[in-house]
Design a protein around this motif. Structure first.
Motif, short mmCIF file in Angstrom:
data_model
loop_
_atom_site.label_atom_id
_atom_site.label_comp_id
_atom_site.label_asym_id
_atom_site.label_seq_id
_atom_site.Cartn_x
_atom_site.Cartn_y
_atom_site.Cartn_z
N ALA A 92 0.39 -4.88 13.51
CA ALA A 92 -1.17 -6.26 12.53
C ALA A 92 -1.89 -4.89 12.47
O ALA A 92 -2.56 -5.38 10.63
CB ALA A 92 -2.19 -6.96 13.76
N ALA A 93 -1.89 -3.85 12.81
CA ALA A 93 -3.38 -2.57 12.39
C ALA A 93 -2.33 -1.94 10.60
O ALA A 93 -3.19 -2.16 9.85
CB ALA A 93 -3.15 -1.85 13.20
N VAL A 94 -0.95 -1.83 10.85
CA VAL A 94 0.16 -1.03 9.60
C VAL A 94 -0.26 -2.40 8.96
O VAL A 94 -0.42 -2.21 7.35
CB VAL A 94 0.80 -1.11 10.08
N GLU A 95 0.09 -3.77 9.14
CA GLU A 95 0.51 -4.49 7.88
C GLU A 95 -1.40 -4.31 7.05
O GLU A 95 -1.39 -5.14 5.92
CB GLU A 95 0.94 -6.48 8.81
N ARG A 96 -1.83 -4.49 8.13
CA ARG A 96 -3.41 -4.64 7.43
C ARG A 96 -3.47 -3.55 6.35
O ARG A 96 -4.22 -3.78 5.30
CB ARG A 96 -4.74 -4.88 8.57
N LEU A 97 -2.87 -2.35 7.12
CA LEU A 97 -3.83 -1.53 6.08
C LEU A 97 -2.64 -1.33 5.07
O LEU A 97 -2.83 -0.73 4.04
CB LEU A 97 -2.88 -0.05 6.76
N VAL A 98 -1.75 -2.41 5.17
CA VAL A 98 -0.69 -1.61 3.75
C VAL A 98 -1.81 -2.18 2.69
O VAL A 98 -0.94 -1.75 1.43
CB VAL A 98 0.19 -2.55 3.89
N ASP A 99 -2.35 -2.73 2.71
CA ASP A 99 -3.21 -4.26 1.98
C ASP A 99 -4.20 -3.68 1.49
O ASP A 99 -4.64 -3.60 0.29
CB ASP A 99 -3.42 -5.49 1.91
N GLN A 100 -4.74 -1.97 1.64
CA GLN A 100 -5.86 -2.01 1.40
C GLN A 100 -5.02 -0.44 0.81
O GLN A 100 -6.61 0.06 -0.32
CB GLN A 100 -6.77 -1.16 2.61
N LEU A 101 -4.38 -0.33 1.01
CA LEU A 101 -3.56 1.54 -0.33
C LEU A 101 -3.73 0.90 -1.63
O LEU A 101 -2.91 -0.13 -2.17
CB LEU A 101 -2.57 1.81 0.33
N SER A 102 -4.33 2.76 -2.64
CA SER A 102 -3.96 1.67 -3.98
C SER A 102 -2.73 2.50 -3.94
O SER A 102 -2.32 2.61 -3.09
CB SER A 102 -5.13 2.78 -4.24
N LEU A 103 -1.94 2.20 -5.29
CA LEU A 103 -0.96 2.27 -6.16
C LEU A 103 -1.18 4.13 -6.31
O LEU A 103 0.59 4.76 -5.44
CB LEU A 103 -1.41 2.41 -7.23
N ARG A 104 -1.94 4.95 -6.10
CA ARG A 104 -1.89 6.31 -5.59
C ARG A 104 -1.45 6.40 -4.57
O ARG A 104 -0.53 7.34 -4.23
CB ARG A 104 -3.02 7.09 -6.64
N ASP A 105 -2.08 6.30 -3.58
CA ASP A 105 -2.18 6.34 -1.84
C ASP A 105 -0.38 5.92 -1.44
O ASP A 105 -0.13 6.79 -1.60
CB ASP A 105 -2.58 4.70 -1.09
N ARG A 106 0.03 4.38 -2.21
CA ARG A 106 1.35 4.33 -1.91
C ARG A 106 2.50 6.06 -2.70
O ARG A 106 3.12 5.48 -1.97
CB ARG A 106 1.75 3.42 -2.55
N SER A 107 2.02 6.12 -3.95
CA SER A 107 2.56 7.13 -4.70
C SER A 107 2.35 8.45 -3.50
O SER A 107 4.23 9.21 -3.75
CB SER A 107 2.50 7.30 -5.93
N VAL A 108 1.34 8.94 -2.95
CA VAL A 108 1.81 10.20 -2.24
C VAL A 108 2.88 9.82 -1.06
O VAL A 108 3.40 11.11 -0.86
CB VAL A 108 0.43 10.44 -1.70
N LEU A 109 2.19 8.90 -0.48
CA LEU A 109 3.55 8.71 0.98
C LEU A 109 5.30 8.66 0.39
O LEU A 109 6.06 8.94 1.25
CB LEU A 109 3.09 7.16 1.32
N VAL A 110 5.14 8.40 -0.61
CA VAL A 110 6.58 7.54 -1.43
C VAL A 110 7.21 9.30 -1.47
O VAL A 110 8.46 9.22 -1.10
CB VAL A 110 6.61 6.88 -2.64
N ASP A 111 6.58 9.85 -2.52
CA ASP A 111 6.73 11.28 -3.05
C ASP A 111 6.80 11.82 -1.54
O ASP A 111 7.91 12.42 -1.02
CB ASP A 111 5.68 12.19 -3.41
N LEU A 112 6.18 12.07 -0.34
CA LEU A 112 6.84 12.76 1.16
C LEU A 112 7.58 12.73 1.88
O LEU A 112 8.37 12.99 2.34
CB LEU A 112 5.20 12.21 1.87
N ALA A 113 7.91 11.17 1.44
CA ALA A 113 9.48 10.76 1.82
C ALA A 113 10.12 11.11 1.21
O ALA A 113 11.01 11.50 1.77
CB ALA A 113 9.31 9.39 1.91
N ARG A 114 10.46 11.67 0.49
CA ARG A 114 11.63 11.93 -0.88
C ARG A 114 11.58 13.21 -0.49
O ARG A 114 12.73 13.60 -0.56
CB ARG A 114 11.27 11.29 -2.37
N VAL A 115 10.77 14.04 -0.05
CA VAL A 115 11.18 15.76 -0.39
C VAL A 115 10.40 16.34 0.90
O VAL A 115 10.35 17.10 1.19
CB VAL A 115 10.30 16.27 -1.43
N ARG A 116 9.83 15.62 2.02
CA ARG A 116 9.41 15.47 3.20
C ARG A 116 8.21 17.00 3.37
O ARG A 116 7.83 16.51 4.16
CB ARG A 116 10.22 16.46 4.24
#
Length: 272
Positions: free
Chosen positions: A9-33
């Motif tokens: 539940a906490a993770v799901e709430r957090l998803v809604d609070q993330l900015s586009l830049r926050d999400r992009s940072v996470l995606v790039d870290l997942a891409r290249v580690r």
């Protein structure tokens, strides 16, 4: 017992609070580690005024680290003078779980595991190698932003690994698709750090020759060429000597290039 901030539940709430830049940072870290503070500035804070880029990056990453979305590794690069730009970041446990809930997770190349794992600080050689792969991604992203190419795909290991047609896997460090207008090139990339013997390198490269001779296709429906980047001129000569002993179609399949010239070479080939 699951910690409150790690609950579903906490993770799901957090998803809604993330900015586009926050999400992009996470995606790039997942891409290249892993990415350094400098990498993250060039990827996600480049559009800010020079006087505020580093300050804003530090503030954003501190917030993401507090939420366990990212984790700062113990090791830094560049020495004391690098400051916060030399800090190295990976996905935190919550960041891994957040990405699993985002549609963008499908664009990370499948680097996420079903179970979130606490990041660990790798050895110096492994970290330098992984950060070199990250640097290629950052440079290609910058060229794409400048309109010099289109970066259709960048996958780092292990997402870059590909079936060899014989029951095994080719294990390039990265798999890349770049385009310019109607032209598109597909590449497997080996980031050589001059830590392997010529014989070990030969065994690795001959697998690409076998793949090509068997007519196997890569992720873009063609047989990718193989870009081997090297750290210095002496290693370049070693790699060329290894390639000279390999059978056809080696001359058309491989390109051995100094690391600092690698992305420029990809653009040059696109323009030919």
């Amino acid at each position: 017992m699951t910690a409150p901030r790690h609950s579903q539940a906490a993770v799901e709430r957090l998803v809604d609070q993330l900015s586009l830049r926050d999400r992009s940072v996470l995606v790039d870290l997942a891409r290249v580690r892993v990415l350094t503070g400098d990498h993250l500035t060039r990827l996600h804070f480049h559009d800010l005024a020079a006087t505020s880029r580093d300050r804003t990056r530090r503030r954003v990453l501190a917030r993401l680290a507090e939420l366990d979305l990212v984790s700062r590794l113990e090791r830094t690069v560049g020495g004391v003078r690098a400051g916060s730009s030399g800090h190295v970041y990976a996905l935190g446990v919550v960041g891994q779980r957040v990405l699993a809930l985002l549609d963008a997770a499908a664009e990370t190349g499948g680097g996420l595991t079903a179970r979130a794992r606490r990041p660990w600080t790798p050895g110096q050689l492994f970290l330098k190698h992984t950060l070199a792969i990250s640097e290629l991604y950052v440079q290609l992203t910058e060229l794409c932003r400048a309109g010099l190419l289109t970066l259709g795909r960048f996958e780092a290991e292990p997402a870059a690994w590909w079936p060899d047609g014989g029951g095994g896997l080719l294990k390039p460090d990265a798999s890349v698709c770049v385009a310019l207008g109607e032209f598109e090139d597909s590449w497997f990339v080996e980031v050589d750090r001059a830590t392997e013997s010529p014989e070990t390198l030969r065994r690795k490269l001959v697998r690409y020759v076998d793949f090509a001779r068997a007519g196997q296709l890569g992720p873009d429906g063609v047989t990718p060429r193989v870009l081997v980047t090297v750290p210095h001129e002496r290693r370049l000569q070693d790699v060329r000597a290894v390639l000279a002993r390999l059978p056809p179609p080696t001359d058309r399949l491989f390109a051995a290039i100094p690391f600092n010239s690698a992305v420029g070479y990809l653009v040059e080939v696109l323009r030919e």
